[in-house]
Design a protein around this motif. Structure first.
Motif, PDB file in Angstrom:
ATOM      1  N   ASP A 187      -2.375  -5.223   5.919  1.00  0.00           N
ATOM      2  CA  ASP A 187      -2.619  -4.700   4.835  1.00  0.00           C
ATOM      3  C   ASP A 187      -3.348  -5.713   3.972  1.00  0.00           C
ATOM      4  O   ASP A 187      -2.906  -6.229   3.174  1.00  0.00           O
ATOM      5  CB  ASP A 187      -1.328  -4.223   4.008  1.00  0.00           C
ATOM      6  CG  ASP A 187      -1.609  -3.383   2.769  1.00  0.00           C
ATOM      7  OD1 ASP A 187      -2.762  -2.694   2.809  1.00  0.00           O
ATOM      8  OD2 ASP A 187      -0.747  -3.437   1.956  1.00  0.00           O
ATOM      9  N   SER A 188      -4.454  -5.965   4.441  1.00  0.00           N
ATOM     10  CA  SER A 188      -5.406  -6.934   3.988  1.00  0.00           C
ATOM     11  C   SER A 188      -6.881  -6.728   4.135  1.00  0.00           C
ATOM     12  O   SER A 188      -7.313  -5.846   4.853  1.00  0.00           O
ATOM     13  CB  SER A 188      -4.933  -8.351   4.558  1.00  0.00           C
ATOM     14  OG  SER A 188      -5.841  -9.316   4.115  1.00  0.00           O
ATOM     15  N   LYS A 189      -7.629  -7.360   3.180  1.00  0.00           N
ATOM     16  CA  LYS A 189      -9.017  -7.171   3.352  1.00  0.00           C
ATOM     17  C   LYS A 189      -9.682  -8.344   4.185  1.00  0.00           C
ATOM     18  O   LYS A 189     -10.987  -8.351   4.191  1.00  0.00           O
ATOM     19  CB  LYS A 189      -9.858  -7.202   2.157  1.00  0.00           C
ATOM     20  CG  LYS A 189      -9.441  -5.653   1.243  1.00  0.00           C
ATOM     21  CD  LYS A 189      -9.972  -5.739  -0.242  1.00  0.00           C
ATOM     22  CE  LYS A 189      -9.452  -4.472  -0.895  1.00  0.00           C
ATOM     23  NZ  LYS A 189     -10.373  -4.166  -1.966  1.00  0.00           N
ATOM     24  N   ARG A 224      -2.611  -2.035  11.410  1.00  0.00           N
ATOM     25  CA  ARG A 224      -3.700  -3.261  10.938  1.00  0.00           C
ATOM     26  C   ARG A 224      -3.042  -3.789   9.456  1.00  0.00           C
ATOM     27  O   ARG A 224      -2.036  -3.255   9.058  1.00  0.00           O
ATOM     28  CB  ARG A 224      -4.884  -2.473  10.222  1.00  0.00           C
ATOM     29  CG  ARG A 224      -5.770  -1.728  11.284  1.00  0.00           C
ATOM     30  CD  ARG A 224      -6.865  -1.093  10.768  1.00  0.00           C
ATOM     31  NE  ARG A 224      -7.757  -0.226  11.452  1.00  0.00           N
ATOM     32  CZ  ARG A 224      -8.747  -0.547  12.122  1.00  0.00           C
ATOM     33  NH1 ARG A 224      -9.284  -1.937  11.696  1.00  0.00           N
ATOM     34  NH2 ARG A 224      -9.463   0.259  12.810  1.00  0.00           N
ATOM     35  N   ASN A 265     -10.781 -10.532   7.360  1.00  0.00           N
ATOM     36  CA  ASN A 265     -11.045 -10.100   8.794  1.00  0.00           C
ATOM     37  C   ASN A 265     -10.349 -10.500   9.902  1.00  0.00           C
ATOM     38  O   ASN A 265      -9.818 -11.696  10.172  1.00  0.00           O
ATOM     39  CB  ASN A 265     -12.570 -10.638   9.221  1.00  0.00           C
ATOM     40  CG  ASN A 265     -13.126 -10.426  10.439  1.00  0.00           C
ATOM     41  OD1 ASN A 265     -13.015  -9.470  10.982  1.00  0.00           O
ATOM     42  ND2 ASN A 265     -13.553 -11.357  11.121  1.00  0.00           N
TER      43      ASN A 265
END
Length: 183
Positions: free
Chosen positions: A171-173, A169, A175
């Motif tokens: 490395d971020s918040k 995934r 979507n």
């Protein structure tokens, strides 16, 4: 006499081999063509149907189930704009881990403030996670024009999350998930 029998046996063998090759060739030619209707957002944000013909060499397996169409949509982040609308349709046969796909991406305000729409088709295969990711499934989408390959993690809730080539995934918040929707 022996020479004649050997020649006749060789001719019969060649004839049988050519018949066998004809059957294999007929099996390879048993392809289907699928037309899929996707909905995309145009520049004025009115919904319009975009028809995409998928004519690929997906050979039907007589032992597998029916042909299934699945659709996933969502807005993913863009580096230099409000976002990218993804409209992904995959076509596969029930019980088979490969198939074809059509992807429409709409870059919101991507060209001088106007939406830019791109369409690609290709093949996909389901990959199985290894080690600590054992039991996890990923989709590897390979475009017909051999451009950038896309990877998605199949979530337990049926959605797809875009992942990197390393199957990890971001490395971020932000979507990166596409939700399964009706065709």
């Amino acid at each position: 006499m022996k020479t004649r029998l050997i020649v006749i046996a060789a001719l019969c063998g060649a004839l049988l081999c050519s018949c066998g090759n004809r059957n294999k060739k007929a099996q390879k030619e048993s392809v289907y063509k699928e037309t899929i209707e996707l909905t995309t957002v145009e520049g004025d944000h009115n919904l319009e149907a975009t028809r995409i013909k998928i004519a690929d060499s997906l050979v039907k397996d007589p032992k597998a189930g029916a042909v299934i169409n699945e659709r996933y949509t969502g807005m993913l982040p863009a580096a230099d704009g409000p976002g990218i609308d993804y409209d992904l349709t995959i076509v596969r046969q029930e019980g088979v881990t490969r198939g074809v796909y059509a992807l429409v991406t709409t870059y919101i305000e991507g060209e001088n403030g106007r939406d830019a729409i791109f369409t690609e088709t290709g093949r996909f295969v389901t990959l199985q996670g290894e080690g600590p990711n054992k039991g996890t499934e990923y989709l590897e989408l390979t475009p017909s024009d051999d451009s950038t390959v896309h990877y998605f993690l199949k979530e337990k809730d049926g959605s797809l999350t875009m992942v990197g080539k390393d199957l990890k995934r971001a490395d971020s918040k932000l979507n990166y998930t596409l939700k399964r929707t009706k065709l």
